[in-house]
Design an enzyme around this catalytic site. Structure first.
Site, short mmCIF file in Angstrom:
data_model
loop_
_atom_site.label_atom_id
_atom_site.label_comp_id
_atom_site.label_asym_id
_atom_site.label_seq_id
_atom_site.Cartn_x
_atom_site.Cartn_y
_atom_site.Cartn_z
CB CYS A 83 -46.61 51.60 -5.41
SG CYS A 83 -47.35 49.89 -3.53
CB CYS A 130 -49.36 56.97 0.08
SG CYS A 130 -50.34 56.11 -1.34
#
Length: 266
Positions: A70, A177
């Site tokens: 993440c 991302c």
């Protein structure tokens, strides 16, 4: 060999699938936080608290390494997680692949969440690794949420909006991302239309963090080994199974047959 990966949701699938392909014999542990997602809008302190709980749940099952799959958690929580778990469990963060994207000297577009776009963290990476290279930061509002929900129509809308903000002469695209790597094909299609079919270079982080995790535990990629590795899933610390949305992606389907130690029949 057991390798853990953590994220708020299914953004960890890309790195997990890359790890599975590199080491089919490795047991994978996926620790996410459906009770607390999304992490992006949280304050750094609140996000770090959630990330620590997810990491500790994974650490209790004694993996040999933990991948923080993440970008947001890596920005705000990586040093805290390393303080909690290392040296016993190496912790590998996820950094947008700005350095390799800029190395070719073309025009770079960085697709990222609105919170990351323009942040001191991302600007620092641009300053350190892309000085002198034209860089456009492209915010992608709603794209991670659409990927998380496996909402194809919402993905298409969010990708189209981001493509419209991407220069037509771009040569390299950073998927900043972890969720975005799951929808690489819609992104490619939208940018092909935007750039007149130019061959663009795409830069994700999934394989790089998988390779780094193996390196940290003294292992080598061995994709030809038998597919004997199992899969354990934790949702906010509770033993669970892959969410239905995960099966909407090739990466999730690759992993699904390994749940509870049963190798995939592929």
């Amino acid at each position: 060999m057991k390798i853990a990966l953590m994220d708020s949701g299914i953004g960890l699938l890309a790195a997990a699938a890359a790890t599975r392909r590199l080491r089919p014999d490795a047991d994978l542990l996926l620790s996410s936080d459906p009770d607390g997602m999304p992490w992006g809008p949280r304050t750094p302190a609140d996000l770090t608290g959630r990330a620590r709980a997810v990491a500790r749940a994974a650490a209790a099952l004694r993996p040999e390494a933990l991948i923080v799959a993440c970008n947001t958690a890596s920005v705000h929580s990586l040093e805290t997680l390393r303080g909690d778990l290392e040296p016993g469990i190496p912790v590998i963060g996820t950094v947008p692949a700005i350095k390799p994207a800029a190395a070719a000297g073309g025009r770079v577009a960085i697709w990222a969440t609105p919170a990351t776009t323009g942040s001191p963290y991302q600007r620092g990476l641009i300053r350190d690794f892309a000085a002198g290279v034209p860089v456009t930061e492209v915010p992608c509002p709603g794209l991670a949420d659409a990927v998380e929900a496996c909402d194809e129509a919402a993905v298409v809308r969010a990708v189209a909006a981001a493509a419209a903000l991407t220069p037509a002469d771009v040569t390299d695209v950073v998927l900043g991302c972890t969720h975005y790597e799951l929808v690489a094909e819609p992104i490619r299609a939208a940018l092909a239309a935007r750039t007149g079919g130019a061959a663009l270079r795409y830069h994700g982080s999934a394989e790089a963090v998988a390779v780094q995790a193996l390196r940290r535990i003294g292992a080598e990629p061995a994709p030809g080994l038998p597919r004997t590795g199992g899969l354990t899933v934790l949702h906010s610390g509770r033993t669970s199974t892959l969410p239905r949305a995960a099966l909407g992606y090739a990466e999730g389907r690759l992993l699904a047959g390994h749940e509870h130690g049963v190798p995939a029949a592929l």
